[in-house]
Structures are given as C-alpha cells and as structure tokens.
Design a protein around this motif. Structure first.
Motif, short mmCIF file in Angstrom:
data_model
loop_
_atom_site.label_atom_id
_atom_site.label_comp_id
_atom_site.label_asym_id
_atom_site.label_seq_id
_atom_site.Cartn_x
_atom_site.Cartn_y
_atom_site.Cartn_z
N GLN A 181 0.83 -1.21 0.00
CA GLN A 181 0.00 0.00 0.00
C GLN A 181 0.86 1.26 0.00
O GLN A 181 0.51 2.26 -0.65
N LEU A 182 2.00 1.22 0.71
CA LEU A 182 2.91 2.36 0.69
C LEU A 182 3.47 2.59 -0.72
O LEU A 182 3.52 3.72 -1.20
N PRO A 233 14.21 0.33 -0.82
CA PRO A 233 13.90 1.49 -1.66
C PRO A 233 12.44 1.93 -1.57
O PRO A 233 12.15 3.13 -1.49
N ASP A 234 11.51 0.98 -1.58
CA ASP A 234 10.10 1.34 -1.46
C ASP A 234 9.80 1.99 -0.12
O ASP A 234 9.06 2.99 -0.04
N ARG A 278 11.98 3.52 1.94
CA ARG A 278 12.67 4.82 2.03
C ARG A 278 11.87 5.91 1.32
O ARG A 278 11.70 7.03 1.84
N ARG A 279 11.35 5.60 0.14
CA ARG A 279 10.59 6.60 -0.61
C ARG A 279 9.24 6.87 0.04
O ARG A 279 8.73 8.01 0.00
N ALA A 280 8.67 5.87 0.69
CA ALA A 280 7.42 6.09 1.40
C ALA A 280 7.63 7.01 2.60
O ALA A 280 6.78 7.87 2.90
N ILE A 281 8.74 6.85 3.30
CA ILE A 281 9.04 7.74 4.42
C ILE A 281 9.18 9.18 3.92
O ILE A 281 8.66 10.12 4.55
N ALA A 282 9.88 9.37 2.82
CA ALA A 282 10.01 10.72 2.26
C ALA A 282 8.64 11.29 1.91
O ALA A 282 8.33 12.45 2.23
N THR A 283 7.80 10.48 1.26
CA THR A 283 6.46 10.94 0.88
C THR A 283 5.64 11.29 2.11
O THR A 283 4.92 12.31 2.13
N ALA A 284 5.74 10.46 3.16
CA ALA A 284 5.00 10.73 4.39
C ALA A 284 5.44 12.02 5.06
O ALA A 284 4.66 12.66 5.77
#
Length: 313
Positions: free
Chosen positions: A17-18, A151-152, A154-160
């Motif tokens: 989902q992330l 990678p998924d 890490r990018r979800a944390i940035a988006t959050a």
C-alpha cells in the motif's frame, strides 16, 4: 516465517500500500514514525522459504564449537573497523554500560565492496563446508531487503514527510549495511537497552511462544510479539537527526528467558559511507562515516553502549 504469538502492540503497515501511495497507509506510516519509531511491515514480498533457511543455517552455525566460530572473530577480519564483520561470542558486546556485556552471540556481514572505505569489507566468514547454506542465504536475503524492500520503504518515508519520493535517494547510491544474525541462549539471553544508530533497521524475529523483544514506545515498555508474515522496522538515530527530531529512534532491549534459544536477523541500514547529510529544517551537516565510527568506538572501545544508550535508564 513469523507465527502469530500475541496481539500486535505496534502499528501494522502494508509495504504494498505504501508503494502504491495509498493515503491511509502513508498517514499510518507518518504516525508510526513520529510517535512509535517501530512498526510491523507486511506485504513486503521477502521470501518466507529463504528466511526459514537462513534461520536454520544460522542456528546450525551457532551450535558449532566455540573454537571453530572464533576463527571468524574480529581479530581475523581485514576490513576497517575490524569490529564491523565476523563472529562475536557471549559477553563480547556491550549495548548498555550499566547492564554490562550481553549474553548473546552474533555474526555480522555487510555489503562487500573493493577499496579501503570503512564498513565495506572484505569479510572473513565460515565457508560452505562449515556452515552449509549460511552465506548463500544471508546474501540472497540481503539482496531482497536492499534492492526491493528498502527502496520502497525509504521513498514512502520521504512521501509521508511531504518530501519528494526520491528525496533521500542521492545519499543511497551505495548504501552501507551491517547485517547480523544473533543467537540468544535458552533462559538467559540479553541485549541491553539501546537505540539503533542508522537510518533504519529491518528485523526478523524467530517465532517463539513468548516475546523477548521489548520496545519503549508512547511512554512505556512493551513486549513485542511476532506477527505472521511481518517483519519489524525501527528508525535509527541518524534518521532522527536528519529530520531534526521529527521522527523518533526508539529504545529497545532483548530479555530472553524462554526454554529454547532464539535467533534473530537484523539489517542495520545507513546511507553511503561518504554521504554528507544536511538536516531537514536546518542545522550542522554530518557524515555517515563520523556517525558510524563514533558509535563503533562507543560500543567496542569505550564500552559505553550503542546509539543513545547512555541516555537510557
């Protein structure tokens, strides 16, 4: 992989989902990173069969005679620092100075790269004859974690954090990794209170009837049971510093009193060793190398513990 051993006490978040940028999952991730620093991650696509093989191979290695295991100890390692790779026996590591040395064994790998950079290897590890399947499983799971899961996430944390999804990516062209298999003996295994030092940690627990991991979240210590199909993720001090304290690195410990031994598999993930990081929101820049070397000096030279252990009571 991980059987259900109790009611989850931490957020349960779907990586699928992330990766799909579902708003509810991103909101849940933000809440977990700000308030808990620890969460269960499901729908991550790590191979269950590979994890079980890795756990079994690690268990077999730790059952070898101590004299054999010591052939892969810190004094045999060729990389810098030599404490970043290889085998450590019981009471060899101190994660909290007041608790004293931990009653556990561990074996560390990394991402082996040529050159003389810190934490890059090479590693002196048991071969296939002594530890059948161990290195093959360790490196195969390393690839799954580092090339797909991380990678998924890490990018979800940035988006959050309301940043561009690739905001952290320039600092992870060649990420740094300490990969560890740990063994806690029946009835007396310990790892003292500490925080992890890196960007984040991916942790796989062996399913046992009662939890041994304890996490200090939302003002209290909680026992953290396994959850079927889940791995644990916790944030590290480097990410807390990178976000000026907006995201939290959470204290945890292992108190293992169960009648059977426990094995866990951890991936301590850092940015590129030469990365210079400017905190989000301002503040002095810092480097991955200085953060890691200071932490290893605290653990192995000064015996003052890991992460922010000295601040924990």
């Amino acid at each position: 992989m991980n059987g259900i051993q109790g009611t989850p006490v931490l957020p349960v978040i779907s990586l699928a989902q992330l990766a799909a940028c579902e708003p509810s999952a991103l909101a849940q991730l933000h809440e977990a990173c700000v308030h808990d620093g620890f969460f269960y991650l499901v729908d991550h696509d790590l191979s269950t069969a590979l994890i079980e093989q890795y756990l079994a191979a690690a268990q077999a290695f730790f059952a070898l005679p101590e004299s054999v295991k010591q052939r892969f100890g810190h004094d045999r390692q060729r990389g810098y620092p030599h404490t970043a790779r290889g085998y450590v026996g019981a009471y060899g590591e101190t994660l909290h100075p007041d608790a004293g040395p931990d009653n556990k064994q561990h074996l560390d790998w990394g991402i082996d790269r040529p050159g003389g950079a810190p934490f890059a290897g090479p590693s002196v590890l048991p071969d296939e004859h002594l530890a059948p399947g161990l290195n093959a499983c360790a490196y195969a799971l390393q690839d799954e974690v580092m090339e797909h899961l991380f990678p998924d996430l890490r990018r979800a944390i940035a988006t959050a954090l309301a940043l561009p999804p690739q905001a952290f990516d320039p600092h992870f062209a060649q990420p740094t990794l300490i990969q560890r298999a740990s063994y806690y003996p029946a009835g007396a295994g310990t790892a003292g209170k500490h925080t992890d030092n890196g960007f984040l940690t991916v942790l796989i627990q062996q399913a046992l009837p009662q939890p041994s991991l304890r996490v200090h979240t939302r003002g209290q210590w909680r026992d953290v049971p396994c959850l079927e199909g889940a791995v644990l993720v916790n944030l590290g001090d480097l990410l807390q510093r990178w976000t000026c304290g907006r995201l939290v690195s959470t204290a945890h410990e292992v108190v293992h009193y169960q009648p059977s031994a426990r094995v866990s598999l951890a991936f301590f993930i850092y940015p590129d060793i030469d990365a210079i990081i400017t905190p989000i929101g301002g503040g002095p820049s810092f480097s991955t190398a200085e953060v890691m070397l200071e932490n290893f000096d605290s653990i192995w030279v000064r015996k003052q513990g890991a992460g922010r252990a000295r601040q924990l009571v």
